[in-house]
Write a protein that holds these residues in place. Sequence first.
Motif, short mmCIF file in Angstrom:
data_model
loop_
_atom_site.label_atom_id
_atom_site.label_comp_id
_atom_site.label_asym_id
_atom_site.label_seq_id
_atom_site.Cartn_x
_atom_site.Cartn_y
_atom_site.Cartn_z
N UNK A 135 0.82 -1.22 0.00
CA UNK A 135 0.00 0.00 0.00
C UNK A 135 0.86 1.27 0.00
N UNK A 136 2.08 1.16 -0.56
CA UNK A 136 2.98 2.31 -0.52
C UNK A 136 2.49 3.46 -1.41
N UNK A 137 1.62 3.18 -2.37
CA UNK A 137 1.10 4.24 -3.23
C UNK A 137 -0.29 4.70 -2.79
N UNK A 138 -0.78 4.17 -1.70
CA UNK A 138 -2.10 4.57 -1.21
C UNK A 138 -2.05 6.01 -0.70
N UNK A 139 -3.01 6.82 -1.11
CA UNK A 139 -3.03 8.24 -0.76
C UNK A 139 -3.86 8.54 0.47
N UNK A 140 -4.21 7.50 1.23
CA UNK A 140 -5.00 7.64 2.46
C UNK A 140 -6.46 7.98 2.13
N UNK A 141 -7.37 7.83 3.13
CA UNK A 141 -8.80 8.09 2.90
C UNK A 141 -9.01 9.50 2.35
N UNK A 142 -10.00 9.66 1.50
CA UNK A 142 -11.06 8.69 1.14
C UNK A 142 -10.70 7.74 0.01
N UNK A 143 -9.44 7.75 -0.47
CA UNK A 143 -9.03 6.82 -1.52
C UNK A 143 -9.11 5.39 -1.01
N UNK A 144 -9.59 4.44 -1.82
CA UNK A 144 -9.67 3.04 -1.37
C UNK A 144 -8.28 2.46 -1.15
N UNK A 145 -8.13 1.64 -0.13
CA UNK A 145 -6.85 1.02 0.21
C UNK A 145 -6.69 -0.23 -0.63
N UNK A 146 -5.96 -0.12 -1.73
CA UNK A 146 -5.79 -1.24 -2.65
C UNK A 146 -4.31 -1.60 -2.78
N UNK A 147 -4.05 -2.86 -2.98
CA UNK A 147 -2.69 -3.37 -3.15
C UNK A 147 -2.19 -2.96 -4.53
N UNK A 148 -0.99 -2.40 -4.60
CA UNK A 148 -0.48 -1.93 -5.89
C UNK A 148 -0.14 -3.08 -6.83
N UNK A 149 -0.10 -4.31 -6.31
CA UNK A 149 0.12 -5.49 -7.14
C UNK A 149 -1.19 -6.00 -7.74
N UNK A 150 -2.29 -5.34 -7.41
CA UNK A 150 -3.62 -5.72 -7.90
C UNK A 150 -4.02 -7.12 -7.43
N UNK A 151 -3.62 -7.47 -6.22
CA UNK A 151 -4.00 -8.75 -5.62
C UNK A 151 -4.93 -8.46 -4.45
N UNK A 152 -6.18 -8.86 -4.60
CA UNK A 152 -7.19 -8.58 -3.59
C UNK A 152 -8.07 -9.82 -3.40
N UNK A 153 -8.61 -9.96 -2.21
CA UNK A 153 -9.46 -11.10 -1.90
C UNK A 153 -10.70 -11.15 -2.78
#
Length: 256
Positions: A135-153
Amino acid sequence: MKAFISALLGYDPEEKTLEGGILGVVKAYYGCVEAQGRGTLHCHMLVWLEGGLNPNEIKKRVLEDPEFGKRLLAFLNDTISVDPDLNLTVPSDDHHPCSVRGMPVDPESFSPQRQKDLRNVVLQCQTHTHSKTCFKYWKRPPEPKTCHLDLHEDNFPGESYVDPETGEIHLRCLDGLVNNFNATMLEAIRNNMDIKFIGSGASAKGILYCITDYIIKSELKTHVAFAMLELAVKKLGEYNPLEDDIMIRALQATST
């Protein structure tokens, strides 16, 4: 890497043979080996297939010829695996699956043993666990917390499909935390891998940026090199009951 190119890709760089391998007939390849901060080596490789189309041609052909799109999806589904559910009723082995070359060759139990071995390697090497780096590229709320590798449950489209408006190819994903792999490659290299089909302009731009980045990548940073040397000294200085004190002191002095 020479064995990988020759045995799995079916390509001889010297004789330019076109016998074909697990991906088809290879026309050319480009690869570069990178050292991670921990010193381990891994390769990034781009492979061109004989008779392959460029991304723009693929997009046009898929939109104009639905049968071509079906054949292409069938090839990709056969080449790129996303299913970790490999005989889940078989218990795992006690040893690490990457510590062995594979399973014993027994004609009577080859198929189930191979399935069990592949399952264990997939679970060990291809299943993703989120870390802070994700999540190193996550810009914090309200942006969704997504994995930059595009791997999500929740990222698991059950079937591959082609967007009828854009021509983009979307491959199935049966488990959002399992990275794409080729079963034969994974069985052979017994290490984590990623495989991607370059079938759109966006993917082509991404891979071009990646290749350029690796070509101009700087040498190993000084602090990383010293960290590796420090680790080597510690390893050489570990106690071995088969060695006497004089040998240990000499070894440490030499490494220092």
